[in-house]
Design an enzyme around this catalytic site. Structure first.
Site, short mmCIF file in Angstrom:
data_model
loop_
_atom_site.label_atom_id
_atom_site.label_comp_id
_atom_site.label_asym_id
_atom_site.label_seq_id
_atom_site.Cartn_x
_atom_site.Cartn_y
_atom_site.Cartn_z
N ALA A 1 0.99 -5.34 1.06
CA ALA A 1 1.74 -4.75 2.17
C ALA A 1 1.99 -3.29 1.87
CB ALA A 1 3.08 -5.49 2.35
N LYS B 1 -4.09 0.48 -7.48
CA LYS B 1 -3.63 -0.59 -6.60
C LYS B 1 -4.75 -1.57 -6.32
CE LYS B 1 -0.10 2.26 -4.31
NZ LYS B 1 0.37 2.87 -3.05
N VAL C 1 3.63 -5.08 -2.87
CA VAL C 1 4.23 -4.19 -1.87
C VAL C 1 4.27 -2.76 -2.38
CG1 VAL C 1 5.62 -5.97 -0.78
CG2 VAL C 1 6.56 -4.73 -2.70
N ASP C 2 3.97 -1.85 -1.48
CA ASP C 2 4.16 -0.43 -1.74
C ASP C 2 5.66 -0.15 -1.65
OD1 ASP C 2 3.32 2.05 -2.33
OD2 ASP C 2 2.25 2.43 -0.47
N LYS C 3 6.11 0.99 -2.14
CA LYS C 3 7.54 1.28 -2.05
C LYS C 3 7.84 2.15 -0.84
CE LYS C 3 9.76 4.42 -4.56
NZ LYS C 3 10.61 5.19 -3.62
#
Length: 709
Positions: A595, A578, A397-399
């Site tokens: 995500a 990433k 997951v990205d922040k």
């Protein structure tokens, strides 16, 4: 021509539910499977399916004739109502309109399948009923040309009742199937029905008037009164209210809106009056994009269907061969009247086999599942995404915008000795005017709030997820994380203590360098979404391994990860990092979902086994993702996984039923159980079983609408 992309001029494009590559600009039959084409995108004002109307008329008009023929065949000879020869002629007269009028569409499709070299269920039905009718006509008109072994009850055996009943039962089965298939598009029709018919436009002179939705243009000012639907996507100019977005996002709680907030077309204004400006209209609105994505996903092919397609391609030829073999085996070695038994059993084999059930097994499940998911704010790009989602065991997951609100608020600025904080903020904001990142927006907004005079940068460059650089007032300026400072050769040691203190509090910290020297740091706080904690807990409970990858510094990343209980945290990540992270996890044997939102996340979304784009993000991210969460709520991932699991289970049930049905039905129809238990399958019973097989597959798929996903 197969795969022809018909451009329907101002009209509807029609496609086949089993073969979505078929596109036509008018109703008709699929050249591959013979099924009636249906609209690619259903309309709210669609009339009843014309094929359903036609089949229903043919069925009811000939049903009395079928009943009379059946009664005559069963009881006429035994009760002596008429001589055997006259009875055959009466059955011929009564059954001819059933076969040649009611059954005419079957023969047309049978001929099309032969002409297109694409054997299907209509090939079997046409050959079966046609052979039974032609044989019976010959037996009635020229009975003396048949061997003595063909004579029973004083006449050559005829099968008018079998052919007539098969036509009627097939029509009934098609009526039931068409009704059930119509229900699979109910979710899509419900989405289409959300859009209001009119909008209230505020004219330049202050007057107002209702106009058709199609007449709304970008830039128009629109009034949305309490209880009305928001007409198109736009931004609130005046007023405050709560908007019910549940029909698009699945989120039941209304969302408070005030000037500057975005609103989405088809959502409901629950309380106060709003004045908004239209930003997206027509096919550009979120509702239109959702409907388009759902329709595209419904017509895609699931990988699981490939085996069924291969089997179905050879199935009809094998069935015809089995029917011919059945006829001759029974004729030569069966009990008397052997050729009568051979004819009946061969006819049963042709009729009971139904490749249609095999072809419908996964498309029906996909159509129902994608429609249901859309009502919960989950958009699957295609059937492969539905089938694969359940296999995911790791989520990256990205922040920003994924775990957090994505609307960061400015925290503070710290200047190095000899510089003023206002000047550091002004230079940073001037450079950031060219950036699309939410953190940059927070800095620019704060500078404007303080009424600082910003200048346009002479040059601007985005440094691949680690910051930005350019020229401001003739000076070289760099703004970003420590990785950017290292690239620029900037000594930022004097700012490290302040930066670490801010990061420990969860803030994102950016260093500003002017002409190669550290000038200060700017801290921006992005609050964690209210739903994130619950979402992380739900995902961990399902056994998923969570990884957070962010461009923020390590201290900030660890602070957020520790607060949320995330398994693995990686900070100072570039877009390429990433992608490398996803590849590393895949190399370890993991099935990875990514995500995120924003342009920086797009490469990783595309590389992951499943890319999950947050609907609040950019169009680039949504295009790269296999699944889009309209609300940008991670809790929808757990729902999407349940839908995937339920859908694949439903597909397997459908495929298993179709395969087992044919594996058992064809041998029984051929008479393999006769030597053991004396069981033979009447062609009429075979017709019932054939019709019910497709109806059962569609009905089982419809159960997904009521499942707990």
């Amino acid at each position: 021509m197969l795969g022809h992309e018909a451009a329907a001029v101002g009209g509807t494009i029609y496609t086949c539910p089993m073969h979505p590559q078929i596109r036509r600009n008018a109703p008709g039959n699929c050249p591959i499977c013979g099924m009636a084409l249906e609209p690619l995108l259903p309309g709210l004002d669609d009339e009843e399916n014309p094929e359903l109307v036609d089949f229903r008329r043919r069925f009811w008009w000939t049903l009395p004739l079928t009943g009379i023929v059946f009664v005559l065949a069963m009881f006429g000879t035994r009760l002596g109502w008429m001589s055997p020869a006259i009875q055959s002629w009466v059955e011929l007269v009564l059954s001819t309109p059933i076969i040649l009028w009611a059954g005419w569409p079957f023969f047309v499709r049978c001929w099309q399948s032969i002409r297109n070299a694409s054997p299907n269920m209509w090939t079997l039905i046409g050959l079966g009923t046609g052979a039974a009718y032609a044989y019976s006509v010959a037996a009635t008109v020229a009975p003396h040309g048949f061997p003595q072994s063909f004579i029973e009850h004083g006449r050559v055996g005829v099968y008018f009742e079998a052919a007539a009943v098969i036509v009627s039962l097939t029509l009934l089965g098609q009526i039931l199937e068409l009704r059930a298939r119509g229900q699979t598009s109910s979710a899509l029709k419900a989405l289409l029905g959300l859009a209001p018919k009119t909008a209230r436009r505020v004219n330049a002179d202050g007057t107002e008037g209702d106009i058709p939705l199609a007449h709304v243009h970008v830039g128009d000012r629109l009034r949305v009164r309490p209880g009305e639907k928001v007409p198109v996507d736009g931004v609130v100019l005046d007023g405050e209210s709560s908007i019910d977005e549940s029909m698009l996002t699945g989120e039941p709680m209304p969302v408070r809106k005030q000037p500057g907030d975005k609103v989405v077309g088809a959502t409901i204004n629950t309380s106060g009056a709003l004045v908004m400006q239209a930003e997206r209209v027509g096919s550009e609105t979120m509702l239109s994009q959702i409907v388009g994505m759902v329709a595209q996903a419904q017509r895609s092919r699931a990988p699981m269907q490939r085996l069924a397609d291969v089997v179905a391609g050879w199935f009809v030829l094998v069935v015809i061969a089995i029917a011919v073999l059945t006829f001759f085996v029974w004729g030569f070695v069966g009990p008397q009247p052997s050729w009568v038994f051979g004819t009946l059993n061969a006819l049963s084999v042709l009729i009971i086999a139904c490749p249609c059930a095999l072809g419908l097994a996964t498309p029906m499940s996909v159509m129902v599942a994608t429609g249901k998911a859309a009502t919960q704010g989950i958009l699957f790009r295609d059937a492969a995404a539905i089938e694969s989602f359940r296999t995911i065991d790791t989520i990256v997951v990205d922040k920003t915008g994924t775990l957090t609100e994505g609307r960061p608020a400015f925290d503070r600025v710290v200047a190095t000795a000899g510089r003023e904080e206002a000047e550091v903020l002004r230079i940073a904001a001037s450079l950031d005017q060219g950036s699309e990142h939410p953190l940059a927006h927070a800095i620019v907004d704060e500078a404007r709030r303080r009424r600082l005079v910003l200048v346009a940068p002479e040059s601007f460059e985005s440094a691949s997820g680690i910051g930005v650089r350019g020229a401001v007032e003739g000076r070289h300026v760099a703004l970003g994380n420590t990785a950017l400072m290292d690239e620029e050769g900037v000594d930022y040691a004097a700012l490290t203590a302040d930066a670490e203190k801010l990061r420990a509090q969860g803030a994102s910290v950016m260093y500003l360098a002017i002409d190669g020297k550290a000038a200060g740091i700017l801290a921006v706080s992005d609050p964690i979404k209210a739903t994130t904690m619950q979402a992380v807990r739900q995902l961990r409970e399902t056994g998923l391994h969570l990884v957070m990858a962010t461009g923020d510094g390590w201290t900030t990343a660890r602070a957020v990860g520790r607060k949320l209980g995330i398994d693995e945290v990686i900070g100072e990540v570039k877009p390429a990092d990433k992608v490398a992270l996803v590849e590393r996890l895949q190399a370890e044997g993991r099935r990875v979902a990514m995500a995120g939102e924003g342009i920086n996340a797009a490469p990783a979304l595309a590389r992951a086994d499943i890319g999950i784009a947050m609907g609040t993000g950019t169009d680039v991210a949504m295009d790269a993702g296999h699944v889009t969460l309209v609300k940008g709520d991670l809790r929808a991932i757990a729902r999407a996984r349940r839908i995937s699991t339920d859908t694949v289970r439903n597909m397997r049930q459908n495929l298993g039923f179709a395969l087992v049905y044919n594996a058992l039905g064809v041998p029984i129809a051929a008479g393999v159980l006769y030597p053991v238990v004396g069981l033979l399958l009447s062609p009429m019973i075979a017709a019932v079983a054939m019709s019910l097989s497709s109806v059962s597959v569609v009905s089982n798929a419809l159960r997904l609408r009521a499942s707990g996903s």
